[in-house]
Design an enzyme around this catalytic site. Structure first.
Site, PDB file in Angstrom:
ATOM      1  N   HIS A 138      25.689  19.405 -16.388  1.00 51.13           N
ATOM      2  CA  HIS A 138      25.233  19.709 -15.303  1.00 51.13           C
ATOM      3  C   HIS A 138      25.867  18.834 -14.087  1.00 51.13           C
ATOM      4  CE1 HIS A 138      22.378  16.516 -13.934  1.00 51.13           C
ATOM      5  NE2 HIS A 138      21.971  16.526 -15.380  1.00 51.13           N
ATOM      6  N   GLU A 143      20.324  21.559 -12.526  1.00 50.19           N
ATOM      7  CA  GLU A 143      19.450  21.141 -13.681  1.00 50.19           C
ATOM      8  C   GLU A 143      18.520  20.070 -13.321  1.00 50.19           C
ATOM      9  OE1 GLU A 143      18.548  18.238 -17.107  1.00 50.19           O
ATOM     10  OE2 GLU A 143      19.181  17.882 -15.112  1.00 50.19           O
ATOM     11  N   ASP A 149      24.382  15.415 -21.823  1.00 48.42           N
ATOM     12  CA  ASP A 149      23.537  14.667 -20.648  1.00 48.42           C
ATOM     13  C   ASP A 149      23.486  13.371 -20.981  1.00 48.42           C
ATOM     14  OD1 ASP A 149      22.150  14.496 -18.289  1.00 48.42           O
ATOM     15  OD2 ASP A 149      21.001  16.333 -18.435  1.00 48.42           O
TER      16      ASP A 149
END
Length: 347
Positions: free
Chosen positions: A64, A203, A226
């Protein structure tokens, strides 16, 4: 192998909070377009890159682009700006911080609240709630309104620096993953299956970009990308650490929104060992990632896992990641995509 800190710095510092990812999107497109077979932008603003594979299956990777930030909700008679958060904030991290309000032009402001000198004893002993903060632009209401209006985004101001073996900046979450996906796409060769590298939006406010991307792509395999918590600091008990800096990339087992497919977890562990990549297991009991969107928004589900980057001081402006862990994350993602057809995926 070292990492491109200059590129990582540019990616971390460019503004782009949830729903306002225009600038980081432009940087991503410029950087990655020469290395993929095609690139498109969907209606939500996700950047969808594509690399053609040899066989008729699809793998999706999501990183993201958005960072936590704020949105302007009110400008009072003195020119002070009120705001709502975009993403999760610990209020105590706002004290004494500079921010950038993005209107007709960017304006630097500071987070202000009631001075400690005039607080009551009760006020001094409590955490200041986020609703008590305001942004001071050093301008009158008339001047502020020349440039700023309700609905403008606000980001935090902090440059990336190197500290020992680490990098430190605001928005390591999740710009380090944007960097890792870009570098992986540059190095990726001879993939067995089609690879969709998706730089997702929104996100931090609910995995929204990954959801719509997965609905469109319908991947067979999914990889979230992430940051995760590295609670390897004074006072942390061994069972609380989740991950540690310098101990390698994280292979996600679960978080609050995903239980990773046990086949994918096993595959990623074996891939890391085979290519001599340092790794550590990761279970994060609070917080979710784009992995959930990939796994669930595909008809019948996608076989999904995640590469997690250990990060200290997460959701602050002093987020810290280890350069060797970043390099290990690139290596693990690259080899996991290149070796996908070598594993027996049957139940």
């Amino acid at each position: 192998m070292s990492i491109n800190v200059k590129l990582l710095k540019a990616i971390c510092e460019v503004p782009g909070t949830s729903g306002f990812e225009q600038r980081i999107r432009e940087l991503v497109i410029k950087e990655v377009k020469p290395y993929v077979d095609s690139l498109s932008i969907d209606n939500m603003g996700n950047v969808v890159t594509f690399k053609k594979g040899k066989k008729n299956k699809k793998a999706m990777v999501a990183a993201h682009m958005d960072e936590i930030g704020f949105i302007v909700t009110h400008i009072d008679d003195q020119g002070f700006v009120r705001f709502n958060p975009l993403g999760g904030f610990d209020p105590k991290t706002l004290s004494a911080q500079r921010v950038i309000v993005h209107g007709k032009k960017d304006l630097i402001g500071v987070m202000g609240t009631k001075p400690i000198h005039v607080m009551t004893p009760e006020e001094r002993n409590r955490v200041v709630p986020i609703t008590d903060y305001f942004i001071d632009l050093g301008m009158s209401k008339k001047e502020v309104e020349k440039y700023i209006e309700i609905g403008n985004p606000v980001t935090r101001q902090r440059e990336l620096i190197e500290m020992g073996d680490c990098v430190n900046c605001k928005s390591i979450d999740n710009r380090v993953s944007v960097f890792i996906l870009i570098e992986t796409l540059k190095e990726l060769k001879n993939v067995p299956y089609d690879v969709y590298g998706v730089f997702t939006v929104q996100e931090e406010v609910g995995i929204r970009g990954a959801n719509v991307s997965a609905l469109k792509i319908q991947p067979d395999f999914g990889f979230g990308l992430d940051t995760t918590i590295a609670f390897d600091v004074p006072g942390a008990k061994p069972h609380e650490k989740i991950t540690e800096l310098g101990k390698g990339t994280g292979i996600k087992i679960m978080d609050s929104s995903t239980i990773c497919d046990y086949r994918m977890v096993s595959y990623m562990k074996k891939t890391a060992d085979r290519h001599k990549i340092k790794w550590q297991p990761e279970i994060m009991t609070a917080g979710g990632t784009d992995t959930a969107g990939i796994q669930r928004m595909t008809a019948g589900g996608a076989i999904s896992g995640a590469v997690s980057i250990p990060t200290r001081h997460i959701h602050q402006v002093i987020e810290m990641a280890h350069k060797e862990d970043i390099r290990a994350s690139i290596d693990l993602l690259k080899h996991s995509l290149q070796d996908l057809d070598t594993y027996d995926w049957k139940f």
